[in-house]
Write an enzyme that holds these catalytic residues in place. Structure first.
Site, PDB file in Angstrom:
ATOM      1  N   GLU A  37      -0.065 -24.906  58.526  1.00  0.00           N
ATOM      2  CA  GLU A  37       0.975 -24.171  59.260  1.00  0.00           C
ATOM      3  C   GLU A  37       0.470 -23.756  60.645  1.00  0.00           C
ATOM      4  OE1 GLU A  37       1.764 -21.497  56.019  1.00  0.00           O
ATOM      5  OE2 GLU A  37       2.575 -23.206  54.923  1.00  0.00           O
ATOM      6  N   ASN A  64      -3.563 -17.685  49.092  1.00  0.00           N
ATOM      7  CA  ASN A  64      -3.083 -17.510  50.463  1.00  0.00           C
ATOM      8  C   ASN A  64      -1.685 -16.901  50.401  1.00  0.00           C
ATOM      9  OD1 ASN A  64      -2.318 -17.698  53.116  1.00  0.00           O
ATOM     10  ND2 ASN A  64      -2.124 -19.929  53.138  1.00  0.00           N
ATOM     11  N   GLU A  66      -5.701 -30.255  52.023  1.00  0.00           N
ATOM     12  CA  GLU A  66      -4.317 -29.865  51.782  1.00  0.00           C
ATOM     13  C   GLU A  66      -3.380 -30.862  52.462  1.00  0.00           C
ATOM     14  OE1 GLU A  66      -3.892 -25.480  50.770  1.00  0.00           O
ATOM     15  OE2 GLU A  66      -3.845 -25.592  52.943  1.00  0.00           O
ATOM     16  N   LYS A 112       0.072 -15.851  52.781  1.00  0.00           N
ATOM     17  CA  LYS A 112       0.844 -16.159  53.998  1.00  0.00           C
ATOM     18  C   LYS A 112       1.482 -14.876  54.574  1.00  0.00           C
ATOM     19  CE  LYS A 112       1.587 -20.726  52.152  1.00  0.00           C
ATOM     20  NZ  LYS A 112       2.143 -22.034  52.395  1.00  0.00           N
ATOM     21  N   HIS A 135      -5.302 -24.059  58.849  1.00  0.00           N
ATOM     22  CA  HIS A 135      -4.244 -24.267  57.850  1.00  0.00           C
ATOM     23  C   HIS A 135      -3.147 -25.128  58.477  1.00  0.00           C
ATOM     24  CE1 HIS A 135      -0.855 -23.445  55.189  1.00  0.00           C
ATOM     25  NE2 HIS A 135      -1.767 -23.161  54.267  1.00  0.00           N
ATOM     26  N   GLY A 145       3.856 -26.126  49.797  1.00  0.00           N
ATOM     27  CA  GLY A 145       5.117 -25.392  49.670  1.00  0.00           C
ATOM     28  C   GLY A 145       6.306 -26.268  49.302  1.00  0.00           C
ATOM     29  N   SER A 167       0.920 -27.090  46.395  1.00  0.00           N
ATOM     30  CA  SER A 167       1.760 -26.950  45.195  1.00  0.00           C
ATOM     31  C   SER A 167       0.951 -26.908  43.898  1.00  0.00           C
ATOM     32  CB  SER A 167       2.811 -28.056  45.159  1.00  0.00           C
ATOM     33  OG  SER A 167       3.667 -27.937  46.279  1.00  0.00           O
TER      34      SER A 167
HETATM   35  C1  PEP Z   1      -1.153 -23.138  51.121  1.00  0.00           C
HETATM   36  O1  PEP Z   1      -0.490 -22.295  51.689  1.00  0.00           O
HETATM   37  O2  PEP Z   1      -2.300 -23.373  51.507  1.00  0.00           O
HETATM   38  C2  PEP Z   1      -0.578 -23.846  49.985  1.00  0.00           C
HETATM   39  C3  PEP Z   1      -1.283 -24.771  49.408  1.00  0.00           C
HETATM   40  O3  PEP Z   1       0.707 -23.476  49.588  1.00  0.00           O
HETATM   41  P1  PEP Z   1       1.444 -23.897  48.216  1.00  0.00           P
HETATM   42  O4  PEP Z   1       0.460 -23.677  47.088  1.00  0.00           O
HETATM   43  O5  PEP Z   1       2.613 -23.000  48.136  1.00  0.00           O
HETATM   44  O6  PEP Z   1       1.791 -25.339  48.330  1.00  0.00           O
END
Ligand code: PEP
Length: 256
Positions: A98, A9, A168, A11, A96, A174, A214
């Site tokens: 976000e 992803n 998630e 973003k 997601h 992040g 992460s």
């Molecule tokens: C994500 O954006 O779905 C995500 C898991 O980000 P990160 O791996 O940076 O934590």
């Protein structure tokens, strides 16, 4: 055994030229050392065309990061499922964290987006996960089950095998702080039990459950060993071809 799925992803990072370059690097490195996983890249909307172009001779597929529930109409700033199908997407990330927490998308809004994605021949990647305060209050399984119920219960059971689920935890995205193997195992096992009790053992087994939050080359192997982890949704680490592929190769171990 579900074939693993690893999704990058990107973003809101990278214009068409940078995205083209990153996609080409991934394809090139994959040729010299293939991964035993389905790979998907999710660039920003404006880079979809260039990434589709870069991947046209590759097995790597393209995802959009969101879509609207309507086919067309007065929805300024939105992009619809038929538009994403036409440009060459095979997957769409929905719900997601976000989108849920920064843009206040409700469970009801996310639920409306799944069917159009399926109707247009693409696979939704439905994200679910608890906030840190929900985890502290021991509400994780309740929250995740409610998010699944709201998104999936309106769909025909016959199409559920086309849906990918990504667990998630919001506090792990992040932040550099991934969930522990025990936390991932508990939630993924509970999602698997939920799917089996609703769909029966055979159908409930085939839906892939990805972990996101992460994931890095350093922790991917430990997380990939967890029985119900069928792939990863990777944010930050997917912006570097080498680290994205190192994560994908965590699934190169013998089938579990
Ligand atoms: C994500 O954006 O779905 C995500 C898991 O980000 P990160 O791996 O940076 O934590």
């Amino acid at each position: 055994m579900n074939r693993p799925l690893v999704v990058g992803n990107w973003k809101m990072n990278g214009g068409p030229a940078g995205s083209l370059q990153l996609a080409r690097q991934i394809v090139r490195q994959l040729k010299s050392q293939p991964a035993r996983a389905d790979l998907v890249l999710a660039p920003p909307f404006t880079s979809l065309a260039s990434v589709v172009q870069a991947l046209r001779h590759s097995t790597v597929k393209v995802a959009a990061q969101n879509s609207h529930w309507a086919e067309s109409g007065a929805f300024t700033g939105e992009v619809s499922a038929p538009m994403l199908e036409e440009i060459g997407c095979h997957y769409v990330i929905l719900g997601h964290s976000e989108r849920r927490h920064v843009f206040h998308e409700s469970c009801g809004m996310i639920a409306r987006k799944l069917a159009p994605v399926l109707v247009h021949g693409m696979r939704p990647i439905l994200c679910v996960g608890e906030t840190s305060s929900e985890r502290r209050r021991k509400r994780t399984l309740q929250v995740v089950t409610a998010q699944l119920d709201s998104a999936l219960k309106g769909l025909a059971k016959g199409v559920i095998d086309k849906v990918e689920i990504a667990y998630e935890p919001v506090w792990a995205i992040g932040t550099g702080q991934n969930a522990t193997a025990e936390q991932v195992d508990e939630v993924h096992s509970s999602i698997r039990a939920y799917l089996k009790s609703w769909l029966g053992n055979a159908k409930g087994r085939v839906v892939r459950i990805l972990y996101g939050g992460s994931v890095k080359p350093e922790n991917a192997s430990t997380l990939a060993e967890i029985t119900e982890v069928n792939g990863f949704l990777v944010g930050g680490a997917s912006l570097d071809a080498e680290s994205f592929l190192a994560i994908a190769r965590a699934f190169s171990a013998p089938a579990k």
